[in-house]
Design an enzyme around this catalytic site. Structure first.
Site, PDB file in Angstrom:
ATOM      1  N   SER A  76      -3.426   2.907   4.371  1.00 26.80           N
ATOM      2  CA  SER A  76      -2.008   3.276   4.250  1.00 26.80           C
ATOM      3  C   SER A  76      -1.403   4.030   5.419  1.00 26.80           C
ATOM      4  CB  SER A  76      -1.794   4.103   2.989  1.00 26.80           C
ATOM      5  OG  SER A  76      -1.685   3.239   1.904  1.00 26.80           O
ATOM      6  N   LYS A 125       4.999  12.450   3.395  1.00 28.27           N
ATOM      7  CA  LYS A 125       4.906  11.356   2.415  1.00 28.27           C
ATOM      8  C   LYS A 125       5.055  11.944   1.010  1.00 28.27           C
ATOM      9  CE  LYS A 125       1.717   7.511   1.338  1.00 28.27           C
ATOM     10  NZ  LYS A 125       0.400   6.892   1.688  1.00 28.27           N
ATOM     11  N   SER A 157       0.794   1.911   2.424  1.00 29.24           N
ATOM     12  CA  SER A 157       1.824   2.462   1.586  1.00 29.24           C
ATOM     13  C   SER A 157       2.717   3.487   2.278  1.00 29.24           C
ATOM     14  CB  SER A 157       1.181   3.111   0.357  1.00 29.24           C
ATOM     15  OG  SER A 157       0.394   4.224   0.724  1.00 29.24           O
TER      16      SER A 157
HETATM   17  N1  GLN Z   1      -3.149  -1.492   0.675  1.00 25.56           N
HETATM   18  C1  GLN Z   1      -3.915  -0.458   0.095  1.00 25.56           C
HETATM   19  C2  GLN Z   1      -3.811  -0.518  -1.407  1.00 25.56           C
HETATM   20  O1  GLN Z   1      -2.901  -1.105  -1.880  1.00 25.56           O
HETATM   21  C3  GLN Z   1      -3.415   0.849   0.632  1.00 25.56           C
HETATM   22  C4  GLN Z   1      -3.858   2.000  -0.144  1.00 25.56           C
HETATM   23  C5  GLN Z   1      -3.650   3.316   0.533  1.00 25.56           C
HETATM   24  O2  GLN Z   1      -4.235   3.545   1.584  1.00 25.56           O
HETATM   25  N2  GLN Z   1      -2.927   4.211  -0.143  1.00 25.56           N
HETATM   26  O3  GLN Z   1      -4.616  -0.020  -2.121  1.00 25.56           O
END
Ligand code: GLN
Length: 482
Positions: free
Chosen positions: A177, A78, A153
């Site tokens: 995420s 990532k 994400s």
């Molecule tokens: N949906 C979560 C957010 O927008 C995901 C965040 C994450 O785990 N990086 O904060």
């Protein structure tokens, strides 16, 4: 045989039997990326020459008699995790062309184990989102349906593993995420306990919930990667000094006598009945294997998304304060003085969602509001953690849905931040409480995958993975037809 479709354990066996080489395996993944990624858009960069060199080095180590499950295994990273000499943009314009000077600890350990970095994957900018539509660069498509999001994400990572572009993805989870994309893409996603893996080299989003984790094709593969990267680290004071367990040893020991809790608050009308049926079928599998299923309650669940969306912007506004384009990244040449440099670099470099969070967080942390928002949200967080502590006095594992629905359409939620935030309804609690959770495929609804989530005790990854393996999700491993 299409080598890119192999699992880590199957590939390791073939490598050590000298039936295949890492160069062949790596080439198969690179070819898959070349033929498919114009469609899927999972990768932000591919480092072909470096990957082939790493693969050749792994082949030498194997020829010299070295063994190791990750030796010669290609993976994607990532883009918010650093790999020395390769871009790390976190899918933000403000870090365009930034080349990381050092390896994240997890990457360093995978390097030592002989794994091969293929490139970097797309994500929501800095991890802010649940669809990967908040990337400054491209929109990743779900391999199951190109009109749908892969989740976020870590959408690039989820799509790449589902489409067999790599054998696994190194990823991060701050509030879902890893788990939500795993559910949407039909793969395994492991979010370890806070502190189980060093965060060194993971770009800070919400420092108090950020964790490095794994997206893989099987539970066993997730255990193999965790084994290689877990443990204390001099570069991260929050990496736990509790020694990692042996995550492989008891993986096949089943669930006889284990108590599994179904939290009432996760099975409300907010989930579609088809999703509920699939998740309940998973509980039946565990019951048939000798587990006891119990109804439990996590009463503060409904406060989890509101608390998360105070805490997260606060920590984001602090963590992103360091980016100004002065030493690296996006620089607006029209700026005439220091104030303009800040305004133009940050104004032009950050996307809309990052800006929204920076502004919300700065507001919530300002004098007079800190107590009302940040402090209060942290009190709520303690209540959520206490709910789990009580329930883990009665049961060993919690079984729950991951997402209320299967993957949604591209564009469906992107203009409505509240709807996007509500995607986190079942995944934010474990993050706030610092607990490990794993998502495995539970089945398909209208040919779209849905994952079931298991939440474990702090540092209880060995037990968590054992239960996940008992679900036998490999049987649910339908593949995207792409
Ligand atoms: N949906 C979560 C957010 O927008 C995901 C965040 C994450 O785990 N990086 O904060």
């Amino acid at each position: 045989m299409e080598l890119n479709k192999l699992t880590i354990s199957a590939a390791a066996k073939l490598l050590h039997e000298k039936k295949i080489t890492s160069v062949e395996l790596t080439t198969a993944c690179l070819d898959r990326i070349k033929s498919l990624d114009a469609k899927i858009q999972a990768c932000l960069c591919v480092c072909e020459a470096e990957a082939l060199a790493q693969a050749a080095a792994a082949d030498k180590r194997i020829a010299a008699g070295e063994t190791g499950d990750l030796l010669g295994i290609p993976y994607l990273v990532k883009d918010n995790i650093t790999v020395a000499g390769i871009q790390a943009t976190a899918a933000s314009k403000i870090l365009k062309n930034y080349i990381a000077p050092y390896n994240a600890t997890a990457v360093e350990r995978l390097n030592a184990a002989g794994a091969v970095v293929l490139g970097k994957t797309n994500m929501d900018e800095f991890g802010h989102g649940a669809s990967t539509e908040n990337s400054a660069y491209q929109i990743t498509k779900n391999p199951w349906d190109l009109e749908r999001v892969p989740g976020g994400s870590s959408g690039g990572n989820g799509a790449a593993v589902a489409a067999d572009m790599c054998l696994f993805g190194l990823s991060s989870d701050t509030g879902g995420s890893i788990r939500q994309p795993a559910s949407f893409c039909g793969v395994v996603g492991l979010k370890p306990s806070y502190g189980r893996i060093s965060r060194h080299g993971l770009m800070a989003m919400t420092s108090s919930t950020d964790v490095v984790g794994v997206i893989s094709k099987t539970v066993e593969d997730a255990a193999l990667v965790l084994q290689a990267i877990a443990g204390q680290d001099d570069f991260d004071a929050t990496a736990s000094s509790v020694a990692p367990d042996d995550y492989l040893k008891n993986l096949d020991n089943g669930v006889k006598g284990l108590k599994v809790g179904l939290p009432a608050e996760y099975f409300t009308d907010s989930i579609k009945s088809e999703v509920r049926d699939l998740i309940m079928a998973q509980a039946e599998i565990l019951k048939a294997a000798g587990a006891e299923i119990m109804n439990v309650s996590l009463p503060h669940t409904k406060y989890s998304v509101p608390a998360y969306y105070i805490i997260t912007p606060c920590e984001i506004s602090s963590n992103l304060a360091r980016l100004d384009g002065l030493r690296y990244g996006y620089f607006d040449e029209t700026a005439k003085n220091l104030a303009e440099i800040y305004a133009k670099n940050r104004g032009g470099g950050f996307g809309p969602e990052a800006k929204r969070r920076i502004m919300l967080g700065t507001y919530a942390l300002s004098a007079g509001y800190y107590d009302a928002y940040y402090k209060k949200a942290n009190k709520v967080r303690q209540m959520i953690a206490l709910d789990f502590a009580k329930v883990f006095g009665q049961v060993d594992i919690i079984l729950a849905p991951t997402t209320p629905t299967a993957a949604f359409k591209i564009g469906e939620k992107v203009d409505d931040p509240i709807q996007m935030y509500l995607e986190d309804i079942f995944v934010s609690s474990a993050s706030l409480a610092g607990l490990p959770a794993v998502v495995v495929p539970a089945g398909l609804i209208n040919n779209l995958p849905i994952g079931v989530q298991l939440i474990g005790k702090k540092m209880g990854e060995a037990e968590l993975l054992r239960v996940a393996k008992s679900l036998n999700p490999e049987q649910n491993f339908a593949k995207a037809n792409i």
